[in-house]
Motif scaffolding. Sequence first.
Motif, PDB file in Angstrom:
ATOM      1  N   PRO A  11       0.834  -1.198   0.000  1.00  0.00           N
ATOM      2  CA  PRO A  11       0.000   0.000   0.000  1.00  0.00           C
ATOM      3  C   PRO A  11       0.867   1.245   0.000  1.00  0.00           C
ATOM      4  O   PRO A  11       1.715   1.411   0.861  1.00  0.00           O
ATOM      5  N   SER A  12       0.653   2.115  -0.957  1.00  0.00           N
ATOM      6  CA  SER A  12       1.498   3.301  -1.031  1.00  0.00           C
ATOM      7  C   SER A  12       0.640   4.553  -0.963  1.00  0.00           C
ATOM      8  O   SER A  12      -0.546   4.527  -1.236  1.00  0.00           O
ATOM      9  N   THR A  13       1.272   5.619  -0.573  1.00  0.00           N
ATOM     10  CA  THR A  13       0.595   6.904  -0.592  1.00  0.00           C
ATOM     11  C   THR A  13       1.170   7.703  -1.737  1.00  0.00           C
ATOM     12  O   THR A  13       2.148   7.297  -2.348  1.00  0.00           O
ATOM     13  N   SER A  14       0.590   8.852  -2.015  1.00  0.00           N
ATOM     14  CA  SER A  14       1.108   9.641  -3.125  1.00  0.00           C
ATOM     15  C   SER A  14       2.518  10.127  -2.821  1.00  0.00           C
ATOM     16  O   SER A  14       3.249  10.522  -3.700  1.00  0.00           O
ATOM     17  N   HIS A  15       2.901  10.098  -1.531  1.00  0.00           N
ATOM     18  CA  HIS A  15       4.269  10.492  -1.207  1.00  0.00           C
ATOM     19  C   HIS A  15       5.247   9.352  -1.463  1.00  0.00           C
ATOM     20  O   HIS A  15       6.439   9.548  -1.476  1.00  0.00           O
ATOM     21  N   ASN A  16       4.736   8.163  -1.598  1.00  0.00           N
ATOM     22  CA  ASN A  16       5.591   7.010  -1.847  1.00  0.00           C
ATOM     23  C   ASN A  16       5.113   6.260  -3.078  1.00  0.00           C
ATOM     24  O   ASN A  16       4.376   5.292  -2.976  1.00  0.00           O
ATOM     25  N   PRO A  17       5.544   6.708  -4.233  1.00  0.00           N
ATOM     26  CA  PRO A  17       5.079   5.997  -5.429  1.00  0.00           C
ATOM     27  C   PRO A  17       5.684   4.596  -5.488  1.00  0.00           C
ATOM     28  O   PRO A  17       6.714   4.331  -4.864  1.00  0.00           O
ATOM     29  N   ASP A  18       5.042   3.720  -6.235  1.00  0.00           N
ATOM     30  CA  ASP A  18       5.617   2.388  -6.467  1.00  0.00           C
ATOM     31  C   ASP A  18       6.785   2.492  -7.433  1.00  0.00           C
ATOM     32  O   ASP A  18       7.730   1.716  -7.363  1.00  0.00           O
ATOM     33  N   VAL A  19       6.653   3.414  -8.367  1.00  0.00           N
ATOM     34  CA  VAL A  19       7.668   3.547  -9.414  1.00  0.00           C
ATOM     35  C   VAL A  19       7.935   5.025  -9.671  1.00  0.00           C
ATOM     36  O   VAL A  19       6.999   5.822  -9.781  1.00  0.00           O
ATOM     37  N   ILE A  20       9.216   5.374  -9.769  1.00  0.00           N
ATOM     38  CA  ILE A  20       9.603   6.699 -10.252  1.00  0.00           C
ATOM     39  C   ILE A  20      10.130   6.517 -11.666  1.00  0.00           C
ATOM     40  O   ILE A  20      10.991   5.661 -11.904  1.00  0.00           O
ATOM     41  N   VAL A  21       9.609   7.313 -12.597  1.00  0.00           N
ATOM     42  CA  VAL A  21      10.110   7.298 -13.969  1.00  0.00           C
ATOM     43  C   VAL A  21      10.850   8.608 -14.198  1.00  0.00           C
ATOM     44  O   VAL A  21      10.262   9.687 -14.043  1.00  0.00           O
ATOM     45  N   VAL A  22      12.117   8.523 -14.565  1.00  0.00           N
ATOM     46  CA  VAL A  22      12.892   9.729 -14.855  1.00  0.00           C
ATOM     47  C   VAL A  22      12.847   9.969 -16.357  1.00  0.00           C
ATOM     48  O   VAL A  22      13.298   9.133 -17.140  1.00  0.00           O
ATOM     49  N   GLY A  23      12.277  11.113 -16.759  1.00  0.00           N
ATOM     50  CA  GLY A  23      12.171  11.434 -18.182  1.00  0.00           C
ATOM     51  C   GLY A  23      10.747  11.298 -18.665  1.00  0.00           C
ATOM     52  O   GLY A  23      10.132  10.238 -18.540  1.00  0.00           O
ATOM     53  N   GLY A  24      10.207  12.396 -19.183  1.00  0.00           N
ATOM     54  CA  GLY A  24       8.827  12.394 -19.677  1.00  0.00           C
ATOM     55  C   GLY A  24       8.760  12.513 -21.184  1.00  0.00           C
ATOM     56  O   GLY A  24       7.935  13.235 -21.720  1.00  0.00           O
ATOM     57  N   GLY A  25       9.646  11.793 -21.888  1.00  0.00           N
ATOM     58  CA  GLY A  25       9.530  11.679 -23.348  1.00  0.00           C
ATOM     59  C   GLY A  25       8.501  10.604 -23.680  1.00  0.00           C
ATOM     60  O   GLY A  25       7.742  10.160 -22.795  1.00  0.00           O
TER      61      GLY A  25
END
Length: 423
Positions: free
Chosen positions: A1-15
């Motif tokens: 269970p995650s909160t918006s402060h703890n995402p499951d995944v961080i994606v670097v780069g919005g291309g």
Amino acid sequence: PSTSHNPDVIVVGGGIGGLSTAFALSRVGLRVRVLERAKEFGEVGAGIQIAPNCTRILDEYGLLDEAKSLGVLPENMVMRDALDARELTRLDLRDLERHYGFPYMVIHRSDLHGIFLRACRAAGVELLTDRTVVAYEHGDGGARILLQDGGAEEAPLVIAADGLHSVARRQLVGDDVVSSDYVAYRAAVPIDQVRDNGIAEKDVTVYVGPRCHFVQYALRGGDMFNQVAVFESPKALAGKEDWGTPDELDAAFAATCDTVRKGIPLMWRDRWWQMLDRDPIETWVHGRIALLGDAAHPPLQYMAQGAIMAIEDGWVLARHAARHTTDDGVDWDAALAAYEAVRVEHCRRVQTTARAWGELWHLDGEQRLRRNTVMRELDPYGYAFTDWVYGPTALSPDEEPAMFTPIPLASARIGEPDAAAAL
Ligand code: FAD
């Protein structure tokens, strides 16, 4: 269970790679945060070709109808000799669609990027701009990124989709980009400006010539015309820093046929793209940091599969995340291993084939004439040659079709510097 402060995944780069992956992961129930360096999300450049292996994925995502409404479905892909304009070979794209079940499409890059951006917003992906990632660290059961502004963020998985000049690639792999000494000029103009140039409005046309090639197709419902001019830069060969400049453009196409020469003055001259790639690598996953898209496998663009491979990466990763989800969450180590097992080899094939295609397209003299003879004899309906690229994206190595290229002599030596010389 995650909160918006703890995402499951961080994606670097919005291309295109980062956004499409964020969307794919959110569809399997994960909380995703995208960190983009630029002040706003966006894409530069003009058209992009989207083959059936990608329209199949867009369809699954529920995005194909929107893409079709913004793009164009060309009738043929035609290859011509850039000097005498003679046809060398063609693909009937209507038949190709029947064969693969999904269309071959061309679309403005910003339209495709916009489709994924809207899809991410609607899916609740957290989209943050003005965030430059400067370093990556392994964490306890996850990974951490450090931001230029001094901040740090952590998640069970960090995906580096930060493009050709990836910071993650530099830190984790440390290899250099490889220059081909070729440069691309692009332009998208109102179609009325080119109607008298002898263009084929309904086709994708590739003119291949000595040390140069030229691509044309209509965009935005046929209202715009996209052109890409690619050539070898004499200044690059001479080892000059500032290469591929506009003064080299006209000289490179001076001897080409009318239709190509008429297109050259329309090319944008304030921006050009030096054609760089990297050698394929076997390891994309470092702990809980995964490379994706151009950060993992930047190709020369001659197969028109760069953005597509990035979109496929995200689709494959999301499928494996779903497959490896239990009540305890995603088993990322297993999902990442499965991702790497299938994607590394597929993308290696595309990267090395793209290099070999480049050599074949750019031949001169006797080799050019021999290439033309071989190409004119190709069966335009021989899909064995395209299945390994345009067929459904494989989820595991045993699903990957055997690889063929239409030029057997080149395929035998793909990736070697003298592949074209074998002709
Ligand atoms: P990028 O599009 O480079 O996106 C990377 C993103 O990360 C950018 O938004 C960038 O601002 C951000 N970023 C970078 N560093 C950081 C950082 N430190 N912190 C935070 N954010 C960061 N492909 C096709 O499929 N079909 C085609 O027809 C085709 N034609 C092409 C024609 C040309 C002339 C060229 C040059 C390429 C072509 N490609 C084509 C390839 C395609 O453009 C790329 O493979 C694709 O855009 C890669 O997407 P990406 O998301 O991996 O990387």
